[in-house]
Design an enzyme around this catalytic site. Sequence first.
Site, PDB file in Angstrom:
ATOM      1  N   GLU A  42      48.125  68.507  78.655  1.00 35.31           N
ATOM      2  CA  GLU A  42      47.160  69.608  78.517  1.00 35.31           C
ATOM      3  C   GLU A  42      46.888  70.257  79.877  1.00 35.31           C
ATOM      4  O   GLU A  42      46.751  71.479  79.974  1.00 35.31           O
ATOM      5  CB  GLU A  42      45.839  69.116  77.910  1.00 35.31           C
ATOM      6  CG  GLU A  42      45.943  68.564  76.493  1.00 35.31           C
ATOM      7  CD  GLU A  42      46.234  69.620  75.432  1.00 35.31           C
ATOM      8  OE1 GLU A  42      46.328  70.807  75.778  1.00 35.31           O
ATOM      9  OE2 GLU A  42      46.398  69.250  74.257  1.00 35.31           O
ATOM     10  N   ASP A 100      56.634  69.469  68.700  1.00 36.63           N
ATOM     11  CA  ASP A 100      56.757  70.929  68.720  1.00 36.63           C
ATOM     12  C   ASP A 100      57.295  71.571  70.005  1.00 36.63           C
ATOM     13  O   ASP A 100      58.394  72.123  70.055  1.00 36.63           O
ATOM     14  CB  ASP A 100      55.413  71.577  68.327  1.00 36.63           C
ATOM     15  CG  ASP A 100      54.185  70.986  69.048  1.00 36.63           C
ATOM     16  OD1 ASP A 100      54.366  70.145  69.938  1.00 36.63           O
ATOM     17  OD2 ASP A 100      53.057  71.408  68.724  1.00 36.63           O
ATOM     18  N   GLU A 155      44.287  72.076  59.151  1.00 32.07           N
ATOM     19  CA  GLU A 155      45.047  71.256  60.098  1.00 32.07           C
ATOM     20  C   GLU A 155      46.260  70.607  59.451  1.00 32.07           C
ATOM     21  O   GLU A 155      47.290  70.441  60.079  1.00 32.07           O
ATOM     22  CB  GLU A 155      44.162  70.175  60.714  1.00 32.07           C
ATOM     23  CG  GLU A 155      43.424  70.607  61.953  1.00 32.07           C
ATOM     24  CD  GLU A 155      44.308  70.993  63.125  1.00 32.07           C
ATOM     25  OE1 GLU A 155      44.932  72.076  63.091  1.00 32.07           O
ATOM     26  OE2 GLU A 155      44.369  70.230  64.100  1.00 32.07           O
ATOM     27  N   GLU A 215      48.953  79.324  66.528  1.00 28.90           N
ATOM     28  CA  GLU A 215      50.398  79.287  66.259  1.00 28.90           C
ATOM     29  C   GLU A 215      50.851  80.316  65.224  1.00 28.90           C
ATOM     30  O   GLU A 215      51.909  80.933  65.363  1.00 28.90           O
ATOM     31  CB  GLU A 215      50.832  77.882  65.808  1.00 28.90           C
ATOM     32  CG  GLU A 215      50.954  76.864  66.920  1.00 28.90           C
ATOM     33  CD  GLU A 215      49.612  76.323  67.407  1.00 28.90           C
ATOM     34  OE1 GLU A 215      48.581  76.669  66.793  1.00 28.90           O
ATOM     35  OE2 GLU A 215      49.600  75.578  68.393  1.00 28.90           O
ATOM     36  N   THR A 249      54.165  77.680  76.318  1.00 31.06           N
ATOM     37  CA  THR A 249      53.622  77.248  75.028  1.00 31.06           C
ATOM     38  C   THR A 249      52.140  77.600  74.899  1.00 31.06           C
ATOM     39  O   THR A 249      51.594  77.659  73.807  1.00 31.06           O
ATOM     40  CB  THR A 249      53.844  75.742  74.799  1.00 31.06           C
ATOM     41  OG1 THR A 249      53.563  75.425  73.448  1.00 31.06           O
ATOM     42  CG2 THR A 249      52.977  74.891  75.718  1.00 31.06           C
TER      43      THR A 249
END
Length: 855
Positions: free
Chosen positions: A69, A216, A310, A328, A414
């Site tokens: 993160e 991902d 989710e 996304e 991302t």
Amino acid sequence: MPLTCRGRVRGQEPSRGDVDDALGKFSLTLIDSLDTLVVLNKTKEFEDAVRKVLRDVNLDNDVVVSVFETNIRVLGGLLGGHSLAIMLKEKGEYMQWYNDELLQMAKQLGYKLLPAFNTTSGLPYPRINLKFGIRKPEARTGTETDTCTACAGTLILEFAALSRFTGATIFEEYARKALDFLWEKRQRSSNLVGVTINIHTGDWVRKDSGVGAGIDSYYEYLLKAYVLLGDDSFLERFNTHYDAIMRYISQPPLLLDVHIHKPMLNARTWMDALLAFFPGLQVLKGDIRPAIETHEMLYQVIKKHNFLPEAFTTDFRVHWAQHPLRPEFAESTYFLYKATGDPYYLEVGKTLIENLNKYARVPCGFAAMKDVRTGSHEDRMDSFFLAEMFKYLYLLFADKEDIIFDIEDYIFTTEAHLLPLWLSTTNQSISKKNTTSEYTELDDSNFDWTCPNTQILFPNDPLYAQSIREPLKNVVDKSCPRGIIRVEESFRSGAKPPLRARDFMATNPEHLEILKKMGVSLIHLKDGRVQLVQHAIQAASSIDAEDGLRFMQEMIELSSQQQKEQQLPPRAVQIVSHPFFGRVVLTAGPAQFGLDLSKHKETRGFVASSKPSNGCSELTNPEAVMGKIALIQRGQCMFAEKARNIQNAGAIGGIVIDDNEGSSSDTAPLFQMAGDGKDTDDIKIPMLFLFSKEGSIILDAIREYEEVEVLLSDKAKDRDPEMENEEQPSSENDSQNQSGEQISSSSQEVDLVDQESSEENSLNSHPESLSLADMDNAASISPSEQTSNPTENHETTNLNGECTDLDNQLQEQSETEEDSNPNVSWGKKVQPIDSILADWNEDIEAFEMMEKDEL
Ligand code: DMJ
């Protein structure tokens, strides 16, 4: 924290677990949103924000943060900010004072993250202490053994950019080494990677594989590393994985997780929201058709629930009901619009914006959805909302001239940070590993398609995208529960396990012995729950493994039943008066007594505090609560007693507020208020429970605005912009007579909640309830993932509406017919249990062989 209108400071709020690892007391949201300001043409604000970062941000805090993160949001944010700062400076108007200060901060942060890579594998530790690094006693981290594939494989863009901007090659080298290791560890026969990996041994810890959570952006970064760095080996790796994804995981329009060693069998029956980025990546790859299909399926799920939950099942029901405003889907919508030019995607974007404004916008920002079904909020607005969601939605509608630079000169990380493509030819000194010989058997067309050109892909066919979407139009509305029941039936008709789930006692040594023989182990969780895990490979024999599977299956059903009995879905307290106008929706617990809001219309009224505040005796201020919703503090007496006292004083409803200071539905499981063991039929008013944090939002509102009106319901009422001008009805009757339309829509909602009530249960499991997880080898058969969703059994046996007949018919039909009916079973074939069991020994052997190969 958009509901309490404060910043979230790590350590000052109750811990929310792993999700807090993104917070490092380094002004995360400010840094993450720097380049968004430039995209939105807020140049002056950008200049101010950069000054604030340089003035205030400290990177040397004694805080343990997530390496992943911190890399994507903070390092990426600083680099995106630097990229646009130098672009602006070169233009000659803004940022003339700028002297690479953001880059220097990025470099400082880069060096702080490097100790995480001190493992034999080169895969980074998942966490690091910003001040003390790893392993030192003060660091409080460094004992972890596992990390997720995306966590280790999503560094190359930021680290390479840092190297190329500064000339310090070490960052790119470390990120490449981690990627090389993951590539080496891919499962060689399927070319898939698992979700988590041991950073010391390189063993796959979780062997399930999809394109969503945990994996991902590993795939995303392979393709984008090729675009940014021009290194063919990244493209070759991406294409090898992509080939495997399309072969095993893609089951248009679904993307379903499989087992890396048994890729023809699904590992679960639900999809997570993170995979919504994948159509966007497919656009970059140039594979437009499956991108359009998956995106359309996701859009229909959104239309059903207003947001993408989710997780949702293969028959499109809610599996996990939260929605933390993830970007996304907006990202994929933007890329699909860029690729197709189809105005349909603008309509999609419009719906997203309308839903955000209607359901998530609150006076201090946008609040995450705690539950997409009730419309309740969480006091949370993650930094990616500004970094990504705002950026992609703005770009979707922006014309070229709206943006003050050429966006085509940049690649999106991302986290949607912008890195300039000219980095590909700068400081290229990092040696490329030549692994080309490893890539074989790929269809050449895979390579031709990379980087789409709409004119080449579908010339003269403006209806191309529409023709792909059309057959999927009813995929969500007309879907029926999957035919998993047939596998369960096979279990029921077969032999019984030596120990029945209903007889099992975790304290009985004989029972534990039987479990061990069946390969079932028992894990005592910190919160008092017991988790059962079956590893068939650990069973004494294949017969015992089969028994273990049957035992687990029984336990799933039992657990599902227990949870259903124990819990009710959450309720909503919506503040409707000025200046909230329905924008703030608080998650509330129901009561086992009083008016059931799922069966009746909502109750609306002004709130009043009761005296005594705990409501444990006759109220001394009946005139204040008469005709209102009474606020009562938890404690001192039974909930039912409080309800009777406020009802006697003339209250039309009650809200019990937790006396445990700081408690919140963000961190504590919601529960229902139990009766007092006596007949509670005399209690007619609705009663809801709020944790302290949610309760204090109402109490603060009373202090500030005196008159506060709320709506108690099972689902927040839609709010239109006009609602703000609407004359507020002052009594329950007035509000209930607003319109026939409203009443009918609320009864539909009741149906929805009824259908989905059991899904709620998996979210709010009581500590004393059993939870089941990961059947490991058993995960290779369809029902295995029901372990994490104990509701499947219930759902498949309680079919609703039009689906009932179809499903019952299908149960009577032969097994092969089921797969030929696309309405029933999207995705792969559900194998009959006999064939699974017959295959069992062979699987175990193959599995052992592959494990050896990997070692
Ligand atoms: C973002 O922080 C990034 O996109 C990440 O790769 C995964 N998803 C979150 C937001 O959902």
